[in-house]
Design an enzyme around this catalytic site. Structure first.
Site, PDB file in Angstrom:
ATOM      1  N   ASP A 163       0.863  -1.180   0.000  1.00 50.11           N
ATOM      2  CA  ASP A 163       0.000   0.000   0.000  1.00 50.11           C
ATOM      3  C   ASP A 163       0.903   1.235   0.000  1.00 50.11           C
ATOM      4  OD1 ASP A 163      -1.633   2.132   0.678  1.00 50.11           O
ATOM      5  OD2 ASP A 163      -2.598   1.108   2.353  1.00 50.11           O
ATOM      6  N   ILE A 164       0.788   2.058  -1.022  1.00 50.17           N
ATOM      7  CA  ILE A 164       1.718   3.200  -1.158  1.00 50.17           C
ATOM      8  C   ILE A 164       1.522   4.227  -0.042  1.00 50.17           C
ATOM      9  CG2 ILE A 164       0.327   4.680  -2.684  1.00 50.17           C
ATOM     10  CD1 ILE A 164       2.966   5.029  -4.347  1.00 50.17           C
TER      11      ILE A 164
ATOM     12  N   ASP B 161      -5.787   7.369  -5.440  1.00 53.66           N
ATOM     13  CA  ASP B 161      -6.071   8.781  -5.147  1.00 53.66           C
ATOM     14  C   ASP B 161      -6.917   8.893  -3.877  1.00 53.66           C
ATOM     15  OD1 ASP B 161      -6.236  11.508  -5.517  1.00 53.66           O
ATOM     16  OD2 ASP B 161      -7.546  11.424  -7.282  1.00 53.66           O
TER      17      ASP B 161
ATOM     18  N   SER C 232      -2.442   4.688 -14.117  1.00 54.96           N
ATOM     19  CA  SER C 232      -3.397   4.460 -15.228  1.00 54.96           C
ATOM     20  C   SER C 232      -3.950   3.044 -15.352  1.00 54.96           C
ATOM     21  CB  SER C 232      -2.798   4.861 -16.592  1.00 54.96           C
ATOM     22  OG  SER C 232      -2.849   6.255 -16.783  1.00 54.96           O
TER      23      SER C 232
ATOM     24  N   GLY D 150      -5.791   1.280 -13.251  1.00 56.05           N
ATOM     25  CA  GLY D 150      -7.037   0.988 -12.549  1.00 56.05           C
ATOM     26  C   GLY D 150      -8.200   1.585 -13.329  1.00 56.05           C
TER      27      GLY D 150
ATOM     28  N   TYR E  31      -8.410   4.072 -15.157  1.00 54.04           N
ATOM     29  CA  TYR E  31      -8.073   4.573 -16.500  1.00 54.04           C
ATOM     30  C   TYR E  31      -7.828   3.466 -17.524  1.00 54.04           C
ATOM     31  CZ  TYR E  31      -8.013   9.534 -15.135  1.00 54.04           C
ATOM     32  OH  TYR E  31      -8.369  10.812 -14.734  1.00 54.04           O
TER      33      TYR E  31
HETATM   34  N1  APR Z   1      -1.370   1.593  -3.000  1.00 52.64           N
HETATM   35  C1  APR Z   1      -0.809   1.262  -4.173  1.00 52.64           C
HETATM   36  N2  APR Z   1      -1.529   1.042  -5.288  1.00 52.64           N
HETATM   37  C2  APR Z   1      -2.881   1.167  -5.200  1.00 52.64           C
HETATM   38  C3  APR Z   1      -3.545   1.519  -4.005  1.00 52.64           C
HETATM   39  C4  APR Z   1      -2.718   1.737  -2.858  1.00 52.64           C
HETATM   40  N3  APR Z   1      -3.234   2.083  -1.682  1.00 52.64           N
HETATM   41  N4  APR Z   1      -4.882   1.563  -4.246  1.00 52.64           N
HETATM   42  C5  APR Z   1      -5.051   1.231  -5.546  1.00 52.64           C
HETATM   43  N5  APR Z   1      -3.857   0.989  -6.128  1.00 52.64           N
HETATM   44  C6  APR Z   1      -3.532   0.589  -7.504  1.00 52.64           C
HETATM   45  C7  APR Z   1      -4.637  -0.051  -8.318  1.00 52.64           C
HETATM   46  O1  APR Z   1      -4.707  -1.433  -8.006  1.00 52.64           O
HETATM   47  C8  APR Z   1      -4.143   0.165  -9.733  1.00 52.64           C
HETATM   48  O2  APR Z   1      -3.240  -0.848 -10.137  1.00 52.64           O
HETATM   49  O3  APR Z   1      -3.238   1.756  -8.242  1.00 52.64           O
HETATM   50  C9  APR Z   1      -3.325   1.461  -9.639  1.00 52.64           C
HETATM   51  C10 APR Z   1      -3.938   2.635 -10.349  1.00 52.64           C
HETATM   52  O4  APR Z   1      -5.349   2.590 -10.252  1.00 52.64           O
HETATM   53  P1  APR Z   1      -6.242   3.875  -9.992  1.00 52.64           P
HETATM   54  O5  APR Z   1      -6.042   4.337  -8.591  1.00 52.64           O
HETATM   55  O6  APR Z   1      -7.617   3.561 -10.434  1.00 52.64           O
HETATM   56  O7  APR Z   1      -5.567   5.024 -10.940  1.00 52.64           O
HETATM   57  P2  APR Z   1      -5.725   5.289 -12.524  1.00 52.64           P
HETATM   58  O8  APR Z   1      -5.995   4.064 -13.303  1.00 52.64           O
HETATM   59  O9  APR Z   1      -4.519   6.116 -12.880  1.00 52.64           O
HETATM   60  O10 APR Z   1      -7.033   6.187 -12.616  1.00 52.64           O
HETATM   61  C11 APR Z   1      -7.022   7.511 -12.146  1.00 52.64           C
HETATM   62  O11 APR Z   1      -8.958   7.152 -10.791  1.00 52.64           O
HETATM   63  O12 APR Z   1      -9.379   7.450  -8.567  1.00 52.64           O
HETATM   64  C12 APR Z   1      -9.407   8.022  -9.775  1.00 52.64           C
HETATM   65  O13 APR Z   1      -9.046  10.306  -9.201  1.00 52.64           O
HETATM   66  C13 APR Z   1      -8.496   9.220  -9.884  1.00 52.64           C
HETATM   67  O14 APR Z   1      -9.781   9.895 -11.741  1.00 52.64           O
HETATM   68  C14 APR Z   1      -8.523   9.351 -11.362  1.00 52.64           C
HETATM   69  C15 APR Z   1      -8.434   7.933 -11.847  1.00 52.64           C
END
Ligand code: APR
Length: 183
Positions: A16-17, A40, A127, A129, A131
């Site tokens: 978890d980041i 986010d 990107s 998740g 995206y």
């Molecule tokens: N720590 C590390 N990685 C995480 C965590 C965490 N706590 N929570 C989720 N992830 C991973 C997801 O599993 C995924 O592989 O982060 C990666 C990116 O996923 P998203 O958070 O959905 O980001 P993204 O695909 O870039 O989409 C961005 O999603 O939440 C919204 O506001 C954000 O609109 C933006 C969009």
């Protein structure tokens, strides 16, 4: 998994980041910088309202953050020193400049960290998740961008960590890192 490029250690961990203690953690944000779901949402929840306050100031001053760019705020209550917010591309099939925008999201985050003399930084899998960027392709673009930066630009940055949230993501990033570094 860990590799060393010049004086920079690049490593992959599963986790978890929001728990990382690096100088900066990177947020996969959207252009409005008002928070969201996924990583986010987790960063804003764990870091508290100070992060959103600074995000709002950034947008008021310079407008929405374009995809491929980065901006830095406090990390609020988190163990990390700062949050670097960047915006990855929304996957649209692969012919809409997605790779260069994703690459730029990593490089611009690293440049901002360098500009502030930071020594360590953690990235999520931007990107891949909400995206919708396919994991294998995203891992390849992300790691190429980071290895290139470590070879050509890194001065203050000594540690770059990918924090992968799932076994699948960890496996893809590990396979990809082997390919990228053997090229
Ligand atoms: N720590 C590390 N990685 C995480 C965590 C965490 N706590 N929570 C989720 N992830 C991973 C997801 O599993 C995924 O592989 O982060 C990666 C990116 O996923 P998203 O958070 O959905 O980001 P993204 O695909 O870039 O989409 C961005 O999603 O939440 C919204 O506001 C954000 O609109 C933006 C969009």
């Amino acid at each position: 998994m860990k590799i060393i490029i010049n004086k920079t250690v690049i490593s992959l961990v599963k986790g978890d980041i929001t728990l990382q203690k690096t100088d900066a953690i990177v947020n996969a944000a959207n252009s409005g910088l008002l928070g969201g779901g996924g990583v986010d949402g987790a960063i804003h929840r764990a870091g508290g309202p100070a992060i959103l306050e600074e995000c709002k100031k950034i947008v008021a001053k310079q407008g929405r953050l374009p995809a491929g760019k980065a901006a830095m705020t406090t990390a609020g209550n988190l163990a990390a020193g700062y949050v670097i917010h960047t915006v990855g591309p929304i996957w649209q099939g692969g012919n809409r400049n997605e790779a260069s925008i994703l690459s730029s999201a990593y490089t611009e985050s690293l440049r901002l960290a360098e500009k502030n003399n930071l020594t360590s930084i953690s990235f999520p899998s931007i990107s891949t998740g909400a995206y919708g960027y396919p994991l294998k392709e995203a891992a390849n673009v992300a790691e190429k961008a980071i290895v290139k930066f470590a070879k050509e630009e890194a001065l203050s940055i000594k540690e770059i960590i990918f924090v992968l949230f799932s076994d699948d993501a960890y496996t893809e990033y590990a396979e990809s890192l082997e390919k990228v570094t053997s090229q």
